[in-house]
Design a protein around this motif. Structure first.
Motif, PDB file in Angstrom:
ATOM      1  N   ASP A   1       0.825  -1.208   0.000  1.00  0.00           N
ATOM      2  CA  ASP A   1       0.000   0.000   0.000  1.00  0.00           C
ATOM      3  C   ASP A   1       0.862   1.262   0.000  1.00  0.00           C
ATOM      4  O   ASP A   1       1.941   1.282   0.592  1.00  0.00           O
ATOM      5  CB  ASP A   1      -0.899  -0.012   1.235  1.00  0.00           C
ATOM      6  N   THR A   2       0.379   2.311  -0.650  1.00  0.00           N
ATOM      7  CA  THR A   2       1.112   3.576  -0.680  1.00  0.00           C
ATOM      8  C   THR A   2       1.269   4.167   0.721  1.00  0.00           C
ATOM      9  O   THR A   2       2.181   4.951   0.961  1.00  0.00           O
ATOM     10  CB  THR A   2       0.411   4.616  -1.582  1.00  0.00           C
ATOM     11  N   ALA A   3       0.411   3.767   1.641  1.00  0.00           N
ATOM     12  CA  ALA A   3       0.518   4.203   3.036  1.00  0.00           C
ATOM     13  C   ALA A   3       1.083   3.073   3.890  1.00  0.00           C
ATOM     14  O   ALA A   3       0.610   2.807   4.993  1.00  0.00           O
ATOM     15  CB  ALA A   3      -0.844   4.646   3.557  1.00  0.00           C
ATOM     16  N   ALA A   4       2.115   2.400   3.376  1.00  0.00           N
ATOM     17  CA  ALA A   4       2.704   1.252   4.072  1.00  0.00           C
ATOM     18  C   ALA A   4       3.156   1.629   5.473  1.00  0.00           C
ATOM     19  O   ALA A   4       3.527   2.769   5.740  1.00  0.00           O
ATOM     20  CB  ALA A   4       3.895   0.727   3.273  1.00  0.00           C
ATOM     21  N   GLU A   5       3.113   0.652   6.355  1.00  0.00           N
ATOM     22  CA  GLU A   5       3.534   0.855   7.732  1.00  0.00           C
ATOM     23  C   GLU A   5       4.483  -0.255   8.141  1.00  0.00           C
ATOM     24  O   GLU A   5       4.463  -1.333   7.566  1.00  0.00           O
ATOM     25  CB  GLU A   5       2.320   0.829   8.667  1.00  0.00           C
ATOM     26  N   SER A   6       5.276   0.035   9.158  1.00  0.00           N
ATOM     27  CA  SER A   6       6.088  -1.026   9.738  1.00  0.00           C
ATOM     28  C   SER A   6       5.270  -1.687  10.843  1.00  0.00           C
ATOM     29  O   SER A   6       4.292  -1.122  11.336  1.00  0.00           O
ATOM     30  CB  SER A   6       7.403  -0.470  10.288  1.00  0.00           C
ATOM     31  N   TYR A   7       5.679  -2.886  11.208  1.00  0.00           N
ATOM     32  CA  TYR A   7       4.991  -3.620  12.262  1.00  0.00           C
ATOM     33  C   TYR A   7       5.156  -2.868  13.586  1.00  0.00           C
ATOM     34  O   TYR A   7       6.239  -2.371  13.898  1.00  0.00           O
ATOM     35  CB  TYR A   7       5.554  -5.040  12.358  1.00  0.00           C
ATOM     36  N   GLU A   8       4.089  -2.785  14.337  1.00  0.00           N
ATOM     37  CA  GLU A   8       4.099  -2.058  15.614  1.00  0.00           C
ATOM     38  C   GLU A   8       5.226  -2.556  16.515  1.00  0.00           C
ATOM     39  O   GLU A   8       5.369  -3.751  16.747  1.00  0.00           O
ATOM     40  CB  GLU A   8       2.755  -2.262  16.316  1.00  0.00           C
TER      41      GLU A   8
END
Length: 147
Positions: free
Chosen positions: A120-127
């Motif tokens: 996704d363009t709003a990728a996130e890292s794992y918390e």
């Protein structure tokens, strides 16, 4: 979109980047794992490692996700009878609607083969992930080679 629901979220896992065996696909593991009957000893079998982004500062949406663990989610579209991933173009064919838009990622061209995925363009890292370089399972942005 309103017809899409989260089934679960977690972290991406797969084979060690330089191992020639184990699975080729990327798994989305749940945050809380509940195992059935098993033996904790090393069985010398297939192994799973957490994926980390290898973006060197040029990640999705300009984010610096380099060496961060990859977060993932499994969703369902309650309205769609068919879903697919279309690479190389952000528009949908007539009669279809985008659930999300992203970037193609995969294993490095010099490592073992794996699947292409859309991040996704709003990728996130794992918390709670750190930026320490674990170099176990690696996920790179796809670059197009012409010629």
């Amino acid at each position: 979109p309103g017809d899409t629901a989260l089934v679960y979220d977690g972290f991406a896992a797969g084979s060690y980047h330089s191992h020639s065996g184990s699975g080729a696909n990327i798994l989305c593991m749940t945050k809380t794992t509940i195992y059935g009957a098993h033996d904790d000893n090393d069985q010398n079998g297939a192994r799973l490692y957490g994926y980390e982004y290898e973006t060197s500062g040029y990640g999705p949406g300009g984010q610096n996700l380099n060496n961060r663990e990859v977060a993932c989610s499994v969703c369902e579209n309650r309205r769609a009878s068919t879903t697919f991933t279309k690479f190389g173009n952000v528009s949908c064919p007539y009669g279809y609607e985008a659930d999300y838009v992203g970037f193609a990622f995969a294993n490095n061209y010099g490592h073992r083969k794996g699947k292409y995925i859309c991040v996704d363009t709003a990728a996130e890292s794992y918390e709670g992930s750190s930026s320490s370089n674990n170099d176990q399972a690696r996920l790179y942005p796809v670059e197009v080679a012409c010629g």
